[in-house]
Design an enzyme around this catalytic site. Sequence first.
Site, PDB file in Angstrom:
ATOM      1  N   LEU A 153     -29.635 -25.767  10.601  1.00  0.00           N
ATOM      2  CA  LEU A 153     -28.984 -26.301  11.796  1.00  0.00           C
ATOM      3  C   LEU A 153     -27.484 -26.286  11.537  1.00  0.00           C
ATOM      4  CD1 LEU A 153     -31.095 -29.505  12.675  1.00  0.00           C
ATOM      5  CD2 LEU A 153     -31.133 -27.303  13.863  1.00  0.00           C
ATOM      6  N   ASP A 154     -26.703 -26.019  12.587  1.00  0.00           N
ATOM      7  CA  ASP A 154     -25.254 -26.108  12.439  1.00  0.00           C
ATOM      8  C   ASP A 154     -24.878 -27.514  11.984  1.00  0.00           C
ATOM      9  OD1 ASP A 154     -25.078 -23.519  13.362  1.00  0.00           O
ATOM     10  OD2 ASP A 154     -24.554 -24.098  15.416  1.00  0.00           O
ATOM     11  N   ARG A 155     -23.757 -27.613  11.307  1.00  0.00           N
ATOM     12  CA  ARG A 155     -23.320 -28.910  10.770  1.00  0.00           C
ATOM     13  C   ARG A 155     -23.263 -29.993  11.856  1.00  0.00           C
ATOM     14  NH1 ARG A 155     -17.538 -30.110   7.676  1.00  0.00           N
ATOM     15  NH2 ARG A 155     -17.972 -32.286   7.172  1.00  0.00           N
TER      16      ARG A 155
END
Length: 329
Positions: A153-155
């Site tokens: 997942l993106d940060r």
Amino acid sequence: MTPLYLESPTMKTNTPSVHIVAISADEAGQRIDNFLRTQLKGVPKSMIYRILRKGEVRVNKKRIKPEYKLVAGDEVRIPPVRVAEREEEAVSPKLAKVAALSAAIIYEDDYLLVLNKPSGTAVHGGSGLSFGVIEGLRALRPEARFLELVHRLDRDTSGILLVAKKRSALRSLHEQLREKGMQKDYLALVRGNWPSHLKTVQAPLLKNILQSGERVVRVNSEGKPSETRFKVEERYANATLVKASPVTGRTHQIRVHTLHAGHPIAFDDRYGEREFDGQLAATGLKRLFLHAAALTFTHPHSGETMRLEAPLDAQLKHCLAVLRKQSGT
């Protein structure tokens, strides 16, 4: 044979020792270089290949090449490796962050661990970050011989993150991802009135790496085929809550597809619109409104169909409550 643990390779010590590991059936089939990367947390790849070339790593007392594939029952000799103090700190994340990860676990069994990842936490260290979810989990579960991310997942994206606790589970779940047997459902707050008839966005995506190292994705005919399905969940005066279900798994896919459709996601610092963000000031929102809300997959051991859901955090819930009030709904 029971593995003999003389020392954790990443543990700071004045007297490092040889580490002998007996390969289980679950660990068989992987290359020795990849196996060493999971055993020697924080050790640079260059050092791993150096100790392989020098013959310091032995399998059944014999020298091996980096492409050697492990067999159940193999005995691997791992030499003492001293990790630089800076790197040791990177694999010893702060206790408060580790405790927060513990509270974020929503499901766990012998094969899987599932988190409701908070926004702002990277899934792994790197790019100047010393702490990531996977480093935190390894600190939280020091006895675990295997913990690997199934997906990313993106940060700044929150929500469901799947971690495999066995290599066999990782292989099974990766196969489901390749065969599109895993469904991911995200919730995104987008600008304006999303058309009900716009149920699918198909637009090829091309990833560019800037000189700064930042990844930027654009719709480009030379990019990889990409598809996201959308469904309107709730409408507000100047925004729409949509469910986004990616069919393909490209970097930043949902964020770029919503922008391509003319409806960027709230507080997206890379693909968003500041004017829209400003309209949401009264909601208290200060983070990307993209949340991995549900995941449906087949359990790698039992074969059971599982659907796990991750609730929105307090900030996202408050934002929607304010929007409903403003819209009179």
